[in-house]
Design an enzyme around this catalytic site. Sequence first.
Site, PDB file in Angstrom:
ATOM      1  N   SER A  23      25.073  -8.220  10.533  1.00 44.62           N
ATOM      2  CA  SER A  23      24.765  -8.918   9.297  1.00 44.62           C
ATOM      3  C   SER A  23      23.268  -9.156   9.298  1.00 44.62           C
ATOM      4  CB  SER A  23      25.521 -10.249   9.244  1.00 44.62           C
ATOM      5  OG  SER A  23      25.178 -10.900   8.053  1.00 44.62           O
ATOM      6  N   LYS A  47      26.137  -8.873   4.604  1.00 41.76           N
ATOM      7  CA  LYS A  47      25.092  -9.896   4.698  1.00 41.76           C
ATOM      8  C   LYS A  47      25.765 -11.276   4.664  1.00 41.76           C
ATOM      9  CE  LYS A  47      20.943 -11.744   4.375  1.00 41.76           C
ATOM     10  NZ  LYS A  47      20.114 -11.808   5.597  1.00 41.76           N
ATOM     11  N   SER A  48      25.204 -12.237   5.370  1.00 43.01           N
ATOM     12  CA  SER A  48      25.761 -13.599   5.320  1.00 43.01           C
ATOM     13  C   SER A  48      25.724 -14.116   3.890  1.00 43.01           C
ATOM     14  CB  SER A  48      24.939 -14.548   6.196  1.00 43.01           C
ATOM     15  OG  SER A  48      25.069 -14.208   7.549  1.00 43.01           O
ATOM     16  N   LEU A  75      18.461 -15.773   3.515  1.00 47.40           N
ATOM     17  CA  LEU A  75      19.831 -15.484   3.057  1.00 47.40           C
ATOM     18  C   LEU A  75      19.919 -14.997   1.604  1.00 47.40           C
ATOM     19  CD1 LEU A  75      21.741 -18.494   4.726  1.00 47.40           C
ATOM     20  CD2 LEU A  75      21.679 -16.127   5.502  1.00 47.40           C
ATOM     21  N   CYS A 130      21.278 -19.226  11.203  1.00 48.59           N
ATOM     22  CA  CYS A 130      20.145 -18.722  10.409  1.00 48.59           C
ATOM     23  C   CYS A 130      18.979 -19.697  10.551  1.00 48.59           C
ATOM     24  CB  CYS A 130      20.529 -18.569   8.939  1.00 48.59           C
ATOM     25  SG  CYS A 130      19.108 -18.036   7.955  1.00 48.59           S
TER      26      CYS A 130
HETATM   27  C1  SIN Z   1      20.035 -15.008   9.710  1.00 48.08           C
HETATM   28  O1  SIN Z   1      19.092 -15.136  10.482  1.00 48.08           O
HETATM   29  O2  SIN Z   1      21.150 -15.424   9.985  1.00 48.08           O
HETATM   30  C2  SIN Z   1      19.863 -14.348   8.390  1.00 48.08           C
HETATM   31  C3  SIN Z   1      18.469 -13.992   8.095  1.00 48.08           C
HETATM   32  C4  SIN Z   1      18.041 -14.511   6.765  1.00 48.08           C
HETATM   33  O3  SIN Z   1      18.605 -14.099   5.741  1.00 48.08           O
HETATM   34  O4  SIN Z   1      17.122 -15.342   6.722  1.00 48.08           O
END
Ligand code: SIN
Length: 311
Positions: A23, A47-48, A75, A130
């Site tokens: 992810s 993706k999260s 995110l 994150c």
């Molecule tokens: C993450 O580090 O879990 C996701 C990265 C981000 O979208 O900032």
Amino acid sequence: MNNVDLSTQIAGVALDSYIMNASGPKCTNLEELTVIGESNSAAIMTKSCTIAPREGNPLPRYQDLPLGSIQSMGLPNLGYKAYLEMIPALKQHGKPVVVSISGFSVEDNIEMVSAFQQSDVDLIEVNFSCPNIVGKAQVAYDFEQTEKSLAAITALGDKPIGIKLAPYFDMSHFIAMANILKRYPVKFITCINSIGNTLVIDPITEQPIIKPKGGFGGLCGEYIKPIGLANVRAFRQLLDDDIQIIGVGGISNGVDAFEYLLAGADAVQVATCFEKQGPNCFQRIEAELALFMANKGYDCLADAKGRLKPL
Ligand code: SIN
């Protein structure tokens, strides 16, 4: 190719190979997830996602570095309902679909886990790590919050839940987190997320190289492989076998994947290398791992999994 069997499973979900996407890069929309579906990635990992769609942090928020990258994406995602709707299309690729969720509160995670528990998704990875959201601490560094969240999200259904952890650097933290995990029906952990809040400075411009958070961002790629390996190894030694481990951090070739196998990883994820090289990296890393293992006389992953030899 040779005859080494790279098939594995996570929480009973069969994976054709040891290597999947993480992810992170290039897994945010249907087009990107379709590319992963058509690649040799053993699963399609999203993706999260958050409750509402997000644009993410201001640009520039990602920069390549010689041995990896620094990013503070924040995110960016389509909101969880979009991923729920995509699941039938993603399942057409005939491989497991893993959703990553990253709520900003226990309530957010309850809402999203409940929804995905009712879906056809195969595994749910809950991102506790994150580092890039202004004003939000990483849950994985707050053991009280971790415990509260685990109690809530593991009671919502039978679909296997895993937790994406932040990197730990102290034995007392490995032990504390392992003891918490053992109290809940967590099926897997994913180690590690990027090393949060690092700073890369351009001495010519005298500025940070990414904009969000004054330049503080997650360090990724080859720089972090020793930390990823140590986290996989420590948790493998501390946890019982009913919690599996997905390794991630600095895997860009088959030998890197083999090192994670020795440390005890049941599968691995590739992030920065996929970002830099595109979807062919999955097939290349898989072929390199199989060749390296064949040359050592191994037939399958179990021959070497967790079998780091003492010096
Ligand atoms: C993450 O580090 O879990 C996701 C990265 C981000 O979208 O900032």
